[in-house]
Design an enzyme around this catalytic site. Structure first.
Site, PDB file in Angstrom:
ATOM      1  N   GLU A  18      -9.251  11.951   0.648  1.00 52.13           N
ATOM      2  CA  GLU A  18      -8.895  11.351  -0.633  1.00 52.13           C
ATOM      3  C   GLU A  18      -9.723  11.987  -1.747  1.00 52.13           C
ATOM      4  O   GLU A  18      -9.259  12.177  -2.863  1.00 52.13           O
ATOM      5  CB  GLU A  18      -9.165   9.837  -0.563  1.00 52.13           C
ATOM      6  CG  GLU A  18      -8.395   9.051  -1.598  1.00 52.13           C
ATOM      7  CD  GLU A  18      -9.278   8.294  -2.539  1.00 52.13           C
ATOM      8  OE1 GLU A  18      -9.350   8.710  -3.721  1.00 52.13           O
ATOM      9  OE2 GLU A  18      -9.892   7.307  -2.127  1.00 52.13           O
TER      10      GLU A  18
ATOM     11  N   SER B  63     -13.731   5.605  -0.826  1.00 53.98           N
ATOM     12  CA  SER B  63     -12.977   6.020   0.359  1.00 53.98           C
ATOM     13  C   SER B  63     -12.948   7.537   0.440  1.00 53.98           C
ATOM     14  O   SER B  63     -12.543   8.197  -0.513  1.00 53.98           O
ATOM     15  CB  SER B  63     -11.529   5.535   0.283  1.00 53.98           C
ATOM     16  OG  SER B  63     -11.473   4.147   0.169  1.00 53.98           O
TER      17      SER B  63
ATOM     18  N   ARG C 166      -2.640   7.328  -4.208  1.00 49.93           N
ATOM     19  CA  ARG C 166      -3.825   8.152  -4.515  1.00 49.93           C
ATOM     20  C   ARG C 166      -3.427   9.598  -4.832  1.00 49.93           C
ATOM     21  O   ARG C 166      -4.098  10.546  -4.434  1.00 49.93           O
ATOM     22  CB  ARG C 166      -4.825   8.167  -3.353  1.00 49.93           C
ATOM     23  CG  ARG C 166      -5.503   6.868  -3.059  1.00 49.93           C
ATOM     24  CD  ARG C 166      -6.343   6.395  -4.242  1.00 49.93           C
ATOM     25  NE  ARG C 166      -7.203   5.311  -3.832  1.00 49.93           N
ATOM     26  CZ  ARG C 166      -6.787   4.056  -3.696  1.00 49.93           C
ATOM     27  NH1 ARG C 166      -5.543   3.744  -3.972  1.00 49.93           N
ATOM     28  NH2 ARG C 166      -7.620   3.112  -3.305  1.00 49.93           N
TER      29      ARG C 166
HETATM   30  N1  EPU Z   1     -11.116  -1.823   8.462  1.00 51.81           N
HETATM   31  C1  EPU Z   1     -11.827  -1.818   9.644  1.00 51.81           C
HETATM   32  N2  EPU Z   1     -13.098  -1.307   9.613  1.00 51.81           N
HETATM   33  C2  EPU Z   1     -13.676  -0.838   8.498  1.00 51.81           C
HETATM   34  C3  EPU Z   1     -12.935  -0.839   7.296  1.00 51.81           C
HETATM   35  C4  EPU Z   1     -11.652  -1.332   7.304  1.00 51.81           C
HETATM   36  O1  EPU Z   1     -11.358  -2.230  10.683  1.00 51.81           O
HETATM   37  O2  EPU Z   1     -14.831  -0.395   8.571  1.00 51.81           O
HETATM   38  C5  EPU Z   1      -9.722  -2.349   8.473  1.00 51.81           C
HETATM   39  C6  EPU Z   1      -9.608  -3.851   8.499  1.00 51.81           C
HETATM   40  O3  EPU Z   1      -8.470  -4.161   9.287  1.00 51.81           O
HETATM   41  C7  EPU Z   1      -9.298  -4.214   7.062  1.00 51.81           C
HETATM   42  C8  EPU Z   1      -8.471  -3.023   6.644  1.00 51.81           C
HETATM   43  O4  EPU Z   1      -9.047  -1.930   7.343  1.00 51.81           O
HETATM   44  O5  EPU Z   1      -8.594  -5.390   6.981  1.00 51.81           O
HETATM   45  C9  EPU Z   1      -8.468  -2.767   5.153  1.00 51.81           C
HETATM   46  O6  EPU Z   1      -9.819  -2.593   4.719  1.00 51.81           O
HETATM   47  P1  EPU Z   1     -10.201  -2.715   3.158  1.00 51.81           P
HETATM   48  O7  EPU Z   1      -9.607  -3.926   2.578  1.00 51.81           O
HETATM   49  O8  EPU Z   1     -11.666  -2.522   3.030  1.00 51.81           O
HETATM   50  O9  EPU Z   1      -9.402  -1.525   2.499  1.00 51.81           O
HETATM   51  P2  EPU Z   1      -9.163  -0.022   2.900  1.00 51.81           P
HETATM   52  O10 EPU Z   1      -7.746   0.154   3.296  1.00 51.81           O
HETATM   53  O11 EPU Z   1     -10.198   0.461   3.852  1.00 51.81           O
HETATM   54  C10 EPU Z   1      -8.341   0.623   0.488  1.00 51.81           C
HETATM   55  C11 EPU Z   1      -8.666   1.609  -0.584  1.00 51.81           C
HETATM   56  C12 EPU Z   1      -9.934   1.187  -1.323  1.00 51.81           C
HETATM   57  C13 EPU Z   1      -9.687  -0.173  -1.940  1.00 51.81           C
HETATM   58  C14 EPU Z   1      -9.328  -1.154  -0.828  1.00 51.81           C
HETATM   59  C15 EPU Z   1      -8.941  -2.512  -1.383  1.00 51.81           C
HETATM   60  C16 EPU Z   1      -7.781   3.717   0.207  1.00 51.81           C
HETATM   61  C17 EPU Z   1      -8.086   5.093   0.679  1.00 51.81           C
HETATM   62  N3  EPU Z   1      -8.823   2.934  -0.016  1.00 51.81           N
HETATM   63  O12 EPU Z   1      -9.384   0.686   1.451  1.00 51.81           O
HETATM   64  O13 EPU Z   1     -10.142   2.114  -2.385  1.00 51.81           O
HETATM   65  O14 EPU Z   1     -10.818  -0.632  -2.653  1.00 51.81           O
HETATM   66  O15 EPU Z   1      -8.181  -0.666  -0.088  1.00 51.81           O
HETATM   67  O16 EPU Z   1      -7.700  -2.434  -1.991  1.00 51.81           O
HETATM   68  O17 EPU Z   1      -6.612   3.381   0.022  1.00 51.81           O
HETATM   69  C18 EPU Z   1     -11.247   4.141  -2.954  1.00 51.81           C
HETATM   70  O18 EPU Z   1     -10.123   4.625  -3.107  1.00 51.81           O
HETATM   71  O19 EPU Z   1     -12.285   4.830  -3.142  1.00 51.81           O
HETATM   72  C19 EPU Z   1     -11.374   2.772  -2.507  1.00 51.81           C
HETATM   73  C20 EPU Z   1     -12.547   2.199  -2.255  1.00 51.81           C
END
Ligand code: EPU
Length: 337
Positions: free
Chosen positions: A333, A237, A165
């Site tokens: 971010e 995010s 990012r």
């Molecule tokens: N999780 C929780 N609670 C929550 C959200 C997430 O426990 O409320 C934990 C869970 O363990 C889950 C893990 O976090 O398995 C990963 O969650 P998720 O797949 O939703 O992804 P993320 O790491 O929260 C990142 C990106 C997103 C992208 C997703 C999918 C960043 C900052 N964000 O989110 O990007 O869509 O992965 O690849 O890296 C964005 O940048 O605006 C964005 C939405």
């Protein structure tokens, strides 16, 4: 005729729906119009601010200057080899329209990035990413106007210094360039990336593994978890997932055996900030007009009428509690304007 509007509300131009104003606003669909708007700002001794799709910014004050919204269109084929095609895409093309174009033409590389809001010009700035793929994997080069010299310049992928990012456009070149076009390479025999989270499971429900079905699966997961900015203000995010030393992670794991992580190197792991924020009790919490999304704790939302400061205050509260509880600094971010 090219019109530069005066004293307008930027509410329709940022997905957080923050009601800040701009002294001037120029929607420019050609390089010449962008240059005209830059000259207008310079003549009037005003700063320039760039807003694309407005889906990754938080407006914290009224903008006393010229807001330029580069909406240059066009997807042009420039190279057609045995394995890949190279396209020059206008910064104002809606990102997901470009993904749809790629998938409809059986070209791989961006299907996992389906349904990300915003315009093509923002893809290199954020190095947008999702489901194991990042924009940098397909970006060949970026064309931009240098504000100080008004020269057209090009940066190849290495010069963009892409990171998680992150890119040179968020660091040394911050506020100094207007991206006008981005060049992408797309693949005729794509290698599917299906390892992230429940993507493979979601895909199984749809049948064969194809670009169309990957796109469908990603859209389905995203719409279940992420709030639609047209309904509730947000910028995806709000924080980055922190990179934490393995020794620190091991200590945390003793206290929280269920803490998730993704390996990064022999020294660092990435911990999902959404998990930390949820564990700290913030998920679904509302403070005044803003709050933490109830399905994805990494997303802050504007229920209507929140100011940029309200959201920053909420973010600071979250950052403080994550620091106290886990000893981890959460980095934003979203870009502040
Ligand atoms: N999780 C929780 N609670 C929550 C959200 C997430 O426990 O409320 C934990 C869970 O363990 C889950 C893990 O976090 O398995 C990963 O969650 P998720 O797949 O939703 O992804 P993320 O790491 O929260 C990142 C990106 C997103 C992208 C997703 C999918 C960043 C900052 N964000 O989110 O990007 O869509 O992965 O690849 O890296 C964005 O940048 O605006 C964005 C939405």
């Amino acid at each position: 005729m090219f019109v530069i509007k005066k004293d307008i509300s930027l509410k329709p131009y940022n997905t957080f729906g923050i009601d800040a104003s701009a002294s001037y606003y120029a929607k420019a669909n050609t390089v010449e119009k962008v240059l005209y708007a830059i000259n207008f700002a310079s003549y009037n001794k005003l700063p320039v601010f760039i807003i694309g799709g407005g889906s990754n910014v938080l407006l914290t004050q009224n903008l006393e200057g010229v807001v330029i919204n580069p909406v240059i269109q066009g997807i042009q084929l420039h190279q057609d080899d045995e394995n890949e095609m190279v396209f020059r895409v206008g910064a104002g093309v809606v990102w997901d329209k470009f993904v749809e174009f790629a998938v409809n033409n059986n070209l791989g590389g961006v299907e996992n990035l389906s349904h990300i809001p915003g315009l093509v010009g923002a893809a290199p700035i954020q190095n947008i990413g999702a489901y194991g793929v990042e924009a940098k994997d397909t970006i060949v080069k970026v064309e931009a106007i240098e504000l100080a010299t008004r020269k057209l310049i090009e940066l190849n992928a290495t010069e963009c210094e892409f990171g998680y990012r992150d890119s040179i456009f968020k660091r040394q070149q911050k506020g100094k360039l207007v991206i006008t076009h981005v060049w992408f390479k797309l693949f005729k025999k794509p290698k599917f990336v299906l390892e992230y989270g429940n993507l493979a499971d979601e895909l199984k429900k749809l049948g064969e593994v194809s670009l169309q079905n990957i796109r469908k699966a990603v859209i389905s997961i995203r719409t279940q978890k992420l709030p639609d900015p047209a309904v509730i203000g947000n910028a995806g995010s709000f924080f980055k997932n922190p990179e934490v030393a393995i020794s620190h992670f091991e200590t945390l794991k003793q206290r929280y055996p269920d803490i998730p992580s993704f390996p990064l190197s022999s020294e660092f792991v990435k911990i999902p900030a959404g998990w930390l924020i949820e564990k700290a009790g913030w998920k679904g919490k509302r403070i005044g007009n803003c709050g933490v999304h109830d399905k994805q704790a990494l997303v802050l939302v504007n229920y209507g009428g929140a100011t940029g400061s309200d959201i920053l205050e909420l973010a600071a509260g979250i950052q403080q509690s994550i620091k106290e509880l886990f000893g981890i600094e959460l980095e934003r971010e979203v870009n502040l304007l």
